[in-house]
Design an enzyme around this catalytic site. Structure first.
Site, PDB file in Angstrom:
ATOM      1  N   ASN A  55       0.835  -1.201   0.000  1.00 31.82           N
ATOM      2  CA  ASN A  55       0.000   0.000   0.000  1.00 31.82           C
ATOM      3  C   ASN A  55       0.871   1.252   0.000  1.00 31.82           C
ATOM      4  OD1 ASN A  55      -2.405  -1.440   0.129  1.00 31.82           O
ATOM      5  ND2 ASN A  55      -2.388  -1.527   2.358  1.00 31.82           N
ATOM      6  N   HIS A  56       0.596   2.165  -0.885  1.00 30.05           N
ATOM      7  CA  HIS A  56       1.313   3.439  -0.909  1.00 30.05           C
ATOM      8  C   HIS A  56       0.548   4.466  -0.081  1.00 30.05           C
ATOM      9  CE1 HIS A  56       4.216   2.631  -4.303  1.00 30.05           C
ATOM     10  NE2 HIS A  56       3.400   1.596  -4.393  1.00 30.05           N
ATOM     11  N   PRO A  57       1.243   5.238   0.769  1.00 32.50           N
ATOM     12  CA  PRO A  57       0.562   6.288   1.534  1.00 32.50           C
ATOM     13  C   PRO A  57      -0.087   7.303   0.590  1.00 32.50           C
ATOM     14  CG  PRO A  57       2.799   5.943   2.343  1.00 32.50           C
ATOM     15  CD  PRO A  57       2.686   5.174   1.065  1.00 32.50           C
TER      16      PRO A  57
END
Length: 222
Positions: A83-85
């Site tokens: 997951n990318h912020p």
């Protein structure tokens, strides 16, 4: 057994030991296996704990997951994709990860706490779980015992025991058995047995199968 790093670069399936088979171009990183497992070609398992009798298809990626016994995942399955912020300046990893190896430049000398936080959340997959082709299970989700995930599904929330889910986002279409049978199976925990223990079981008749397993467990506990 704990495996820090194993990569099969050959064109044939290799055995790490007598019970774990790894297909060509597959890789295992920082993961532990209870016993038997079979990984097909071009797949990756990273930072996972895996129960016995595990099967994984081609081109699959699994990370940060705790997986039960008697689980089988098909091809092109993705579990705990990174997951990318979304609240930083960019969605790019350069803000919290050392990318010198990839782009020959970096602003991070080492991976930051953000990277560690993204990996902390674990995905739980119970015993006797089947995941079909091209399915995605998001990080942090729990698939309880006996769940079936249909091909192409995207699982975004926790799933109750013995549910069959399909779609994007995945939704429950039905249960595999009646509630009374599910309760019995959860108490029975048949997956603690070995494959050899189950020889002679009438798998097509769930009531006979439950009675058979009860007798096996009674013998073992006597």
């Amino acid at each position: 057994m704990k495996i820090s790093l194993f990569q099969n670069k050959s064109f044939e399936t290799k055995k790490i030991n007598s019970s774990i088979s790894v297909g060509s171009s597959s890789i295992i990183i920082n993961s532990s296996f209870e016993s038997s497992a079979n990984l097909d070609k071009n797949s990756c398992i990273n930072r996972c704990s895996v129960g016995k009798y595990f099967g994984l298809g081609n081109f699959s990626y699994i990370a940060d997951a705790d997986i039960g016994k008697f689980c089988t995942f098909a091809s092109r399955v993705s579990i705990s994709p990174f997951n990318h912020p979304t609240n930083l300046l960019s969605i790019h990893e350069f803000q919290y990860k050392n990318l010198e190896y990839a782009f020959n430049e970096t602003i991070m000398k080492k991976d930051s706490a953000i990277q560690d936080e993204l990996r902390e959340k674990r995905t739980f997959i119970g015993n006797d779980v089947w995941i079909g082709d091209n399915a995605v299970v998001l990080k942090g989700v729990s698939l309880n015992h006996g769940v079936i995930v249909g091909a192409g599904s995207v699982v975004t929330k926790n799933i109750e025991p013995y549910s069959i889910v399909v779609g994007n986002p995945a939704r429950v279409t039905k249960k595999r058995f009646e509630d009374k049978v599910i309760e019995e199976l959860l108490v029975l925990k048949w997956w603690d047995l070995s494959i050899a223990d189950l020889k002679g079981c009438d798998f097509k008749n769930i009531e006979k199968a439950i009675n058979f397993i009860k007798k096996i467990k009674e013998k073992k506990n006597s």
